[in-house]
Motif scaffolding. Sequence first.
Motif, PDB file in Angstrom:
ATOM      1  N   ASN A  55       0.862  -1.183   0.000  1.00 33.93           N
ATOM      2  CA  ASN A  55       0.000   0.000   0.000  1.00 33.93           C
ATOM      3  C   ASN A  55       0.902   1.238   0.000  1.00 33.93           C
ATOM      4  OD1 ASN A  55      -2.955  -1.145   0.636  1.00 33.93           O
ATOM      5  ND2 ASN A  55      -1.479  -2.247   1.879  1.00 33.93           N
ATOM      6  N   GLN A  56       1.493   1.520  -1.160  1.00 30.31           N
ATOM      7  CA  GLN A  56       2.473   2.598  -1.250  1.00 30.31           C
ATOM      8  C   GLN A  56       1.825   3.968  -1.062  1.00 30.31           C
ATOM      9  OE1 GLN A  56       5.681   2.268  -1.486  1.00 30.31           O
ATOM     10  NE2 GLN A  56       5.867   0.078  -1.932  1.00 30.31           N
ATOM     11  N   GLY A  57       0.594   4.128  -1.508  1.00 29.59           N
ATOM     12  CA  GLY A  57      -0.028   5.455  -1.444  1.00 29.59           C
ATOM     13  C   GLY A  57      -0.608   5.811  -0.096  1.00 29.59           C
ATOM     14  N   LEU A  58      -0.627   4.887   0.862  1.00 33.56           N
ATOM     15  CA  LEU A  58      -1.239   5.129   2.173  1.00 33.56           C
ATOM     16  C   LEU A  58      -0.160   5.264   3.227  1.00 33.56           C
ATOM     17  CD1 LEU A  58      -4.161   2.540   2.001  1.00 33.56           C
ATOM     18  CD2 LEU A  58      -4.289   4.991   1.559  1.00 33.56           C
ATOM     19  N   ALA A  59      -0.396   6.176   4.166  1.00 32.76           N
ATOM     20  CA  ALA A  59       0.548   6.378   5.267  1.00 32.76           C
ATOM     21  C   ALA A  59       0.135   5.503   6.447  1.00 32.76           C
ATOM     22  CB  ALA A  59       0.581   7.843   5.687  1.00 32.76           C
ATOM     23  N   LEU A  60       1.129   4.899   7.084  1.00 36.27           N
ATOM     24  CA  LEU A  60       0.842   4.008   8.208  1.00 36.27           C
ATOM     25  C   LEU A  60       0.293   4.772   9.407  1.00 36.27           C
ATOM     26  CD1 LEU A  60       1.026   1.129   9.352  1.00 36.27           C
ATOM     27  CD2 LEU A  60       3.354   1.652  10.083  1.00 36.27           C
ATOM     28  N   GLU A  61       0.746   6.030   9.582  1.00 34.33           N
ATOM     29  CA  GLU A  61       0.298   6.815  10.739  1.00 34.33           C
ATOM     30  C   GLU A  61      -1.161   7.224  10.617  1.00 34.33           C
ATOM     31  OE1 GLU A  61       2.913   7.479   8.906  1.00 34.33           O
ATOM     32  OE2 GLU A  61       4.579   6.934  10.240  1.00 34.33           O
ATOM     33  N   GLU A  62      -1.651   7.374   9.379  1.00 39.39           N
ATOM     34  CA  GLU A  62      -3.028   7.827   9.168  1.00 39.39           C
ATOM     35  C   GLU A  62      -4.014   6.677   9.022  1.00 39.39           C
ATOM     36  OE1 GLU A  62      -2.861  10.288   5.762  1.00 39.39           O
ATOM     37  OE2 GLU A  62      -1.597  11.832   6.711  1.00 39.39           O
ATOM     38  N   THR A  63      -3.517   5.460   8.863  1.00 37.84           N
ATOM     39  CA  THR A  63      -4.396   4.311   8.627  1.00 37.84           C
ATOM     40  C   THR A  63      -4.413   3.420   9.861  1.00 37.84           C
ATOM     41  OG1 THR A  63      -3.730   4.358   6.302  1.00 37.84           O
ATOM     42  CG2 THR A  63      -4.905   2.406   7.067  1.00 37.84           C
ATOM     43  N   PRO A  64      -5.571   3.237  10.487  1.00 33.79           N
ATOM     44  CA  PRO A  64      -5.643   2.342  11.656  1.00 33.79           C
ATOM     45  C   PRO A  64      -5.590   0.875  11.235  1.00 33.79           C
ATOM     46  CG  PRO A  64      -7.817   3.208  11.170  1.00 33.79           C
ATOM     47  CD  PRO A  64      -6.876   3.867  10.199  1.00 33.79           C
ATOM     48  N   LEU A  65      -4.613   0.159  11.732  1.00 38.31           N
ATOM     49  CA  LEU A  65      -4.448  -1.259  11.399  1.00 38.31           C
ATOM     50  C   LEU A  65      -4.663  -2.111  12.642  1.00 38.31           C
ATOM     51  CD1 LEU A  65      -1.261  -1.182   9.139  1.00 38.31           C
ATOM     52  CD2 LEU A  65      -3.635  -1.179   8.418  1.00 38.31           C
ATOM     53  N   CYS A  66      -5.029  -3.361  12.402  1.00 35.14           N
ATOM     54  CA  CYS A  66      -5.202  -4.315  13.491  1.00 35.14           C
ATOM     55  C   CYS A  66      -4.757  -5.695  13.021  1.00 35.14           C
ATOM     56  CB  CYS A  66      -6.653  -4.363  13.970  1.00 35.14           C
ATOM     57  SG  CYS A  66      -7.786  -5.097  12.774  1.00 35.14           S
ATOM     58  N   VAL A  67      -4.590  -6.591  13.977  1.00 30.50           N
ATOM     59  CA  VAL A  67      -4.261  -7.984  13.664  1.00 30.50           C
ATOM     60  C   VAL A  67      -5.566  -8.663  13.257  1.00 30.50           C
ATOM     61  CG1 VAL A  67      -3.217 -10.106  14.502  1.00 30.50           C
ATOM     62  CG2 VAL A  67      -2.384  -7.914  15.342  1.00 30.50           C
ATOM     63  N   LYS A  68      -5.813  -8.722  11.960  1.00 30.29           N
ATOM     64  CA  LYS A  68      -7.092  -9.253  11.471  1.00 30.29           C
ATOM     65  C   LYS A  68      -7.194 -10.753  11.714  1.00 30.29           C
ATOM     66  CE  LYS A  68      -9.936  -9.614   7.327  1.00 30.29           C
ATOM     67  NZ  LYS A  68     -10.013  -9.333   5.863  1.00 30.29           N
ATOM     68  N   ILE A  83      -2.101 -11.974   9.547  1.00 27.16           N
ATOM     69  CA  ILE A  83      -2.614 -11.100   8.489  1.00 27.16           C
ATOM     70  C   ILE A  83      -2.988  -9.764   9.131  1.00 27.16           C
ATOM     71  CG2 ILE A  83      -4.412 -10.742   6.754  1.00 27.16           C
ATOM     72  CD1 ILE A  83      -4.589 -13.736   6.435  1.00 27.16           C
ATOM     73  N   VAL A  84      -2.452  -8.681   8.590  1.00 23.92           N
ATOM     74  CA  VAL A  84      -2.708  -7.331   9.097  1.00 23.92           C
ATOM     75  C   VAL A  84      -3.577  -6.606   8.087  1.00 23.92           C
ATOM     76  CG1 VAL A  84      -1.638  -5.125   9.673  1.00 23.92           C
ATOM     77  CG2 VAL A  84      -0.592  -7.242  10.443  1.00 23.92           C
ATOM     78  N   ASP A  85      -4.605  -5.912   8.586  1.00 19.84           N
ATOM     79  CA  ASP A  85      -5.512  -5.188   7.690  1.00 19.84           C
ATOM     80  C   ASP A  85      -6.088  -3.996   8.433  1.00 19.84           C
ATOM     81  OD1 ASP A  85      -6.887  -4.506   5.470  1.00 19.84           O
ATOM     82  OD2 ASP A  85      -8.087  -6.321   5.324  1.00 19.84           O
ATOM     83  N   ARG A  86      -6.861  -3.192   7.711  1.00 21.86           N
ATOM     84  CA  ARG A  86      -7.483  -2.016   8.328  1.00 21.86           C
ATOM     85  C   ARG A  86      -8.525  -2.416   9.361  1.00 21.86           C
ATOM     86  NH1 ARG A  86      -8.997   2.223   3.511  1.00 21.86           N
ATOM     87  NH2 ARG A  86      -6.949   2.368   2.507  1.00 21.86           N
TER      88      ARG A  86
END
Length: 202
Positions: free
Chosen positions: A79-92, A126-129
Amino acid sequence: MGARKRLRAEKLKAAKRTTAIASLRDCPTSPRKMRLLADMIRGVEINKALGMLRYSKKEASVRLEKLLRSAIANWEAKNQGLALEETPLCVKTIFVDGGRQLKRIQPAPQGRAHRIRKRSNHVTIIVDRIETAAGMADGTIAAPAAPAAEAKTAEPAKTAATGKAKAAGSAKNTQAAATPKKKAAPAKKKTATEVKPENAAN
């Protein structure tokens, strides 16, 4: 390979291209010990999960923390166009499978031998939003309804049912009061003049 198998394999490959997945094979820890940590971080936000693993006293937490960081790096690469700091991720998704066993022997008394099983495991992350947070922000997922509304709708139905029961009970009471009760016949008193015929003959 048949047509259906080929199409299914192509779908899985396409899904893997966009899925941030990391796996660890033949980890020299028993699956049970690793599952204790896996259950602890399943569905948790990634920063919180990293903190839980860093300050855990279990030996398997070091390997699992490295694996989680690898999954986060894979998400950033896909996900090159997305910033990690702005996108909430969780252990899906996280699951632990049993790996190979090394079978050894420990000498025991009287010429016997005890079996030693050196277990291993395979871990997949697997990590996802965070879907709920992203959906509520975009407006695609509606917020859950408050439980107070359900309670208010349930109260009138409950009061109506209790009112019907009270009305039926009062009708039975009025009907019972309206029907006159039969008076019992008074018991006949014996007088001294009444004498049985046997006594009279004597």
